[in-house]
Design an enzyme around this catalytic site. Structure first.
Site, mmCIF file in Angstrom:
data_model
loop_
_atom_site.group_PDB
_atom_site.id
_atom_site.type_symbol
_atom_site.label_atom_id
_atom_site.label_comp_id
_atom_site.label_asym_id
_atom_site.label_seq_id
_atom_site.Cartn_x
_atom_site.Cartn_y
_atom_site.Cartn_z
ATOM 1 N N GLN A 243 0.752 -1.120 -0.029
ATOM 2 C CA GLN A 243 -0.024 0.059 -0.022
ATOM 3 C C GLN A 243 0.820 1.294 0.049
ATOM 4 O OE1 GLN A 243 -2.984 -2.501 2.926
ATOM 5 N NE2 GLN A 243 -3.354 -0.351 2.719
ATOM 6 N N ARG A 389 -9.064 -1.006 7.301
ATOM 7 C CA ARG A 389 -10.198 0.058 6.686
ATOM 8 C C ARG A 389 -10.484 0.968 7.604
ATOM 9 N NH1 ARG A 389 -14.249 -1.976 2.264
ATOM 10 N NH2 ARG A 389 -14.638 -0.035 1.231
ATOM 11 N N CYS A 390 -9.337 1.802 7.977
ATOM 12 C CA CYS A 390 -9.425 2.207 9.355
ATOM 13 C C CYS A 390 -8.233 3.423 9.388
ATOM 14 C CB CYS A 390 -9.308 1.384 10.414
ATOM 15 S SG CYS A 390 -9.077 1.943 12.024
ATOM 16 N N GLU A 763 -13.306 4.115 4.105
ATOM 17 C CA GLU A 763 -13.214 3.524 5.306
ATOM 18 C C GLU A 763 -14.449 3.794 6.141
ATOM 19 O OE1 GLU A 763 -8.547 3.397 5.790
ATOM 20 O OE2 GLU A 763 -9.751 4.881 6.642
#
Ligand SMILES: Cc1cc2nc3c(=O)[nH]c(=O)nc-3n(C[C@H](O)[C@H](O)[C@H](O)COP(=O)(O)OP(=O)(O)OC[C@H]3O[C@@H](n4cnc5c(N)ncnc54)[C@H](O)[C@@H]3O)c2cc1C
Lengths: 811, 250
Positions: A243, A389-390, A763
């Site tokens: 990422q 996802r945060c 997110e």
């Protein structure tokens, strides 16, 4: 018949299509923002994506990892001779070998160290112990079974509550001066004295112990790498879906002492990241070391069990929480948290924030006092603490505050929506500084909440609930209102390992007027190839079909910190808007020459500069591009070509918010939760592509359903991971989603400081939905049985135990 | 095999004899299902839906997912002898008989109570294979399958299969089986005996449910603790019987 020559791992069809127009060209693309199908989906839905395991290099070898069968054990000896004698084995690497390369330990993103291969001790079940390199993947697996490791088993700590017991075994005896299992010093935010005063003056106090259980991001594609060290040139090519390719390159340069200019990271298509592909894993270092040792490319791809059991988990926060009210409004919140980091602290966060952004825990409310503290401990569990996802622990914070508001509403005997409405930050209070120091940029919470209630028919639902209750049926309505801080971040506050959290963009408009925009952000399925083309399109008036978005190759893209924490649009999106405006400004200079006027006398409309007061006289961006590369008489000081670079330093985070309502039915006989409806009103500021936004919301809601109802990584008393396959780690399917679809709504409060007014959204749904669903399940049990709390995951046996008054927190 | 837990010396592919062994047909007063009949064939069979409404369809609809149902077979389900199998519960409740064939074509017919001899163990001998399962047909039939799982496509936490035939207001035959609550599919004989000869009623089914609760022997595991499974076995047995009766009386 002639055969088609294909590159490594490429599907022949790819070539057949790639030259034509079939790929990524969308018939009705808007010139700018608006609904548009994703350009990248054409290849994804045909199965023609180009993933890591598709990479096949000449002479490539295959690696496999031997893992520890124990959670905590001393290693007496490792005998690799039988494995080395295997005819297909090229090398076996253990900690001792890595020591000679200085690679036995690696730094984590949280300034801890992590064993690449265990030498002294294993500290979690399935920890990496040896790396076998063979001529094929099957032989590598066969050879693992020929390695003989002699262990002395030690007692394991799997419960974070017990990690700090005085007689607890010391997990990190490798660290000089470490005498207990504390992973980092106590960290706190908020004014404690003020908060205590607010609590002393309160009318009502609610207390809960809340666990946000250990879960896993579970990208569809697992982690892996192909490392290709060229012994002749010293060039290291790394094929690895991650990422943050640029940050990884810098880390490899530091860890391995390799010259940074000789390292090139190539991310092809990535089958999901969700925070799991932020860290550097031992397998990566092994693949690189393996390629150096073997003098050939080495591929290592983990299987599903390895992914679940050893790579970055998420959450695992145990939160002792209190919330209070006075005069019918929420006034204070205090939280004492134990963070379970596992055996090595490799939590993902901006470095100056050891508990991430957890202190955004005051949520969407105008409080008088707040205090939170986080104690982080080591346990004999896999490391991680990634932001699934945060935005760095915001999921934990939102889960906590939204569960606590419901708990307080129960104690106050008021409707949970009513309590939120009374306590929200009002729209006229923005920018609003919270008790823990965040400055929220903008919002209209009341409006979003009202819209969600309208879509849900909240009054009607409460009536239905009463009717069902009278018939012995259990129905629950759960509310969550979240505020996130996303888009890290301003360089004066935020860095990772000293690298400022900024992103770059480079835009080249070619002579034909078509463009390539290069990003430091790295898509893993978020739709960047479409969204970022639309930003350029909006700024320059070029069709998104004619803009190629390039990312994932560190040799061809500008530096930046990558994609996680919903930061692509807030940071990279800012960079793309800024670089487009630079190009537009440069185009103005050319247009002035072309139109024989002064630049100041030109005005812009999407796609062209024209003469003020004479709109017929103008130059399109296409004609300007051609001119920029061909004009033979440029004046002094004006360079030819139409391109620019930018690095964007966001002035603040962006603060998306939303109002979520979950409706569930609970089977009183079996505890089975039926997810009947889900209403999600999101405000992410300006929506670049509403279709992509909705896709993100759908996906995130499904993940939220998974976390709330079924996902957990748990351990037995010996520390064995009990959820290392999809048989035991359940992911939600379409059948667990509301059968009539998600009910979405939107409000738009543009971000005041972002170039295009956008906030992050990737997110939000995954942050907002777990508390909504947990609140709904508890609401059902509260009305039917007076039960006031249960921890996720709410799967049937646990719900049944809770409704019968014997809930245990999950292990 | 993928996880290297099983390491068989030989694997024999029986798919080539599918044409011979994939069938669902009526012979006299029996339904016969070939061992290589796929889950999807049983799910979609009108003959089964007509003869045994609607126990096969209900069980097959919740058994795994379409991918598994397209490939998995009757024979594989029974011979795997996984105590959590849905289809095994149905076969037990319907009093199916397994036809085993050995060397030289020698056949023997085995009752379900003798077929599943333990977890992952069956009466099929080393030189035998299961070729067919036979089911007696009863007039006035109604059946149902109830399952609670953690997620669609998952094995049952608990499942209950019920088969009744009702004539003249009286239960003539009864079959009750529970899955995932014992070392093999649990045949709840005490409940069957209590049901036969009585008029169907909710109280009766509740009693039968209590017997299922009492007679099963679940383990605690990741799907839930034993006390939970025991309670749910009762709830699901009662629900399955009550729906089976409604179908029989339709
Ligand atoms: C992801 C997944 C989910 C599942 N979920 C469920 C579920 O929810 N409910 C449920 O009930 N089941 C479930 N199953 C199990 C599924 O029903 C069985 O795996 C399937 O029916 C087995 O059939 P098969 O033909 O593939 O047998 P195989 O796997 O090929 O065989 C199973 C065993 O039986 C033996 N065998 C097969 N046929 C014969 C024969 N004719 N004679 C003798 N021995 C034989 C084989 O040697 C082997 O030992 C699931 C399976 C999977 C993979």
């Amino acid at each position: 018949m002639a055969t088609v020559e294909t590159g490594p791992g490429r599907h022949p069809e790819w070539y057949a299509h790639a030259t034509g127009d079939k790929f990524g060209k969308i018939a009705d693309a808007p010139i700018g923002f608006g609904h548009m199908k994703r350009k990248e989906d054409a290849r994804f839905i045909r199965g023609l994506g180009d993933y890591m395991d598709d990479v096949r290099l000449p002479g490539m070898l295959h690696g496999a990892i031997l893992r520890s069968p124990y959670a905590h054990a001393r290693i007496n000896s490792i005998d690799t001779s039988a494995a080395l004698a295997h005819p297909k084995v090229a090398a076996v690497i253990i900690a001792k070998d890595l020591e000679t390369l200085g690679l036995a330990w690696m730094p984590t993103i949280s300034y801890d160290t992590q064993a690449v291969l265990a030498g002294d001790k294993v500290r979690f079940h399935l920890q990496e112990v040896a790396f076998v390199i063979a001529t094929d993947a099957y032989a590598a697996q066969d050879a693992l079974q020929l390695i003989d490791v002699d262990y002395d088993v030690l007692p394991a700590i799997v419960n974070c509550r017990k990690a700090l017991d005085p007689d607890a075994p010391l997990i990190r005896d490798d660290k000089v001066g470490q005498t207990d299992n504390l992973a980092s010093p106590l960290w706190e935010a908020g004014d404690k004295a003020n908060c205590d005063r607010v609590f002393a003056e309160a009318d009502v106090v609610a207390k809960r112990t809340i666990l946000d259980p250990r879960s896993h991001p579970c990208p569809m594609e697992t982690c892996g790498m192909v490392a290709d060290m060229n012994p002749a040139t010293g060039q290291l090519n790394i094929y690895n879906g991650n990422q943050a390719p640029h940050a990884h390159r810098t880390v490899y340069a530091q860890v391995a002492g390799l010259p940074e200019q000789n390292i090139r990271i190539l991310c092809n298509d990535i089958g999901g990241g969700f925070g799991n592909k932020v860290p550097v894993y031992p397998g990566y270092v092994c693949a690189i070391a393996g390629s150096i040792v073997a003098g050939a490319p080495v591929k290592w791809i983990e299987d599903r069990s390895e992914n679940l059991a050893s790579t970055g988990f998420a959450r695992d926060y145990l939160m002792y929480s209190e919330m209070c009210s006075k005069g019918g409004k929420i006034t204070g919140l205090r939280v004492d948290t134990i963070a379970d980091h596992g055996a090595f602290d490799s939590t993902a966060q901006a470095t100056k924030f050891p508990a991430g952004f957890f202190h955004i825990v005051t949520g969407s409310y105008d409080l008088q006092g707040a205090h939170c503290q986080v104690k982080a401990v080591y346990t004999n569990k896999a490391p991680g603490g990634v932001a699934y996802r945060c935005s760095f622990r915001i999921t934990e914070a939102v889960y906590l505050v939204e569960r606590m508001v419901d708990a307080l509403a129960m104690e106050m005997n008021v409707d949970p929506v009513e309590l939120r409405m009374r306590s929200f930050i009002r729209s006229d209070q923005f920018p609003y500084e919270t008790q823990t120091g965040w400055v929220y940029d903008s919002g209209d919470y009341h409006k979003a909440m009202k819209l969600a209630m309208e879509i849900a028919d909240y009054e009607g639902l409460r009536k239905e609930q009463q009717e069902k209750l009278a018939r012995g049926e259990m129905m629950g309505i759960g509310i969550a209102f979240f505020t996130e801080g996303v888009g890290a971040g301003p360089r004066r506050h935020m860095d990772i390992l000293g690298l400022a959290m900024n992103d770059g963009a480079e835009l080249r408009v070619h002579p034909s007027g078509k463009a390539v925009v290069s990003l430091s952000a790295q898509t893993q399925g978020q739709g960047h190839e479409t969204t970022f083309a639309q930003i350029v399109a909006e700024e320059l008036g070029i069709s998104p079909n004619e803009i190629m978005v390039r990312h994932g190759d560190t040799d061809k893209t500008p530096y930046g910190l990558g994609t996680y924490g919903s930061r692509s649009t807030p940071v990279s999106g800012g960079a793309v808007a800024v670089v487009s405006r630079k190009v537009r400004d440069k185009a103005r200079q050319f247009a002035a020459l072309m139109l024989e006027t002064r630049a100041e006398d030109l005005a812009w409309e999407k796609g062209r500069w024209y003469v003020k007061g004479d709109p017929e006289r103008g130059s399109t961006i296409e004609s300007i591009a051609e001119y920029a590369y061909s004009a033979s008489n440029l004046p002094e000081g004006l360079e030819g070509g139409l391109d620019a670079n930018a690095v964007y330093d966001p002035p603040n985070l962006t603060y998306p918010f939303g109002a979520y309502i979950a409706v569930v039915d609970v089977d009183p006989g079996t505890g089975k939760v039926h997810m009947r409806r889900f209403i999600a009103v999101d405000d992410c500021g300006v929506r670049i592509n509403p279709m992509v936004v909705e896709g993100q919301i759908h996906g995130g809601l499904v993940e939220g359903i998974g976390q709330a109802l079924m996902e957990i990584i748990s351990f037995d008393e010996q520390g064995n991971c009990l959820n290392a396959s999809f048989m035991d780690y359940l992911l939600p399917t379409a059948l667990e989603c509301p059968e009539h679809g998600f009910e979405l709504g939107e409000t738009v409060t543009p971000c005041p400081h972002h170039p295009i007014g956008a906030k992050g959204v990737g997110e939000s749904p995954c942050v907002g939905s777990p508390p909504a669903i947990a609140n709904a399940v508890v609401d059902a049990m509260y009305h039917a049985k007076g039960v006031k709390h249960m921890d996720m995951p709410c799967f049937p046996a646990r719900v049944w135990a809770a409704m019968n008054g014997r809930e245990q927190p999950p292990q | 095999m993928k996880l290297r837990l099983a390491n068989p010396g030989h694997v024999i592919d029986i798919n080539p004899i599918e044409p011979e062994l994939n069938y669902i047909r009526q012979e006299g007063n029996e339904i016969r299902i070939g061992a290589l009949t796929r889950h999807v064939n049983m799910l979609e069979s009108d003959l089964l839906a007509r003869t045994f409404p609607d126990i096969f369809r209900e069980a097959e609809a919740v058994l795994a997912d379409p991918v598994v149902r397209n490939r998995g077979t009757m024979g594989g389900s029974l011979c795997q002898s996984d105590p959590a199998e849905d289809l095994s519960g149905v076969v037990v409740a319907l009093k199916g008989k397994a036809v085993l064939r050995g060397p030289g074509g020698a056949e023997r017919v085995v009752e379900m109570d003798e077929f599943h001899i333990g977890p992952y163990m069956t009466a099929v001998g080393p030189t035998e294979m299961l070729i067919e399962v036979r089911f007696p047909i009863h007039p006035g039939f109604g059946g149902a399958h109830e399952k609670v799982e953690r997620r669609a496509g998952d094995f049952a936490i608990v499942a209950a299969s019920a088969a009744l035939s009702i004539q003249g207001g009286t239960i003539q035959t009864a079959g009750v089986a529970c899955s995932a609550v014992g070392p093999t599919t649990m045949h709840i004989k005490r409940a069957e005996e209590a049901l036969v000869g009585k008029a169907p009623s909710e109280e009766l089914f509740q009693q039968a449910g209590q017997m299922a609760s009492a007679d099963c022997s679940p383990n605690s595991d990741g799907r839930g603790p034993a006390d939970y499974k025991r309670a749910v076995a009762g709830v699901l047995t009662q629900r399955a019987l009550s729906r089976a009766a409604a179908t029989a009386l339709r």
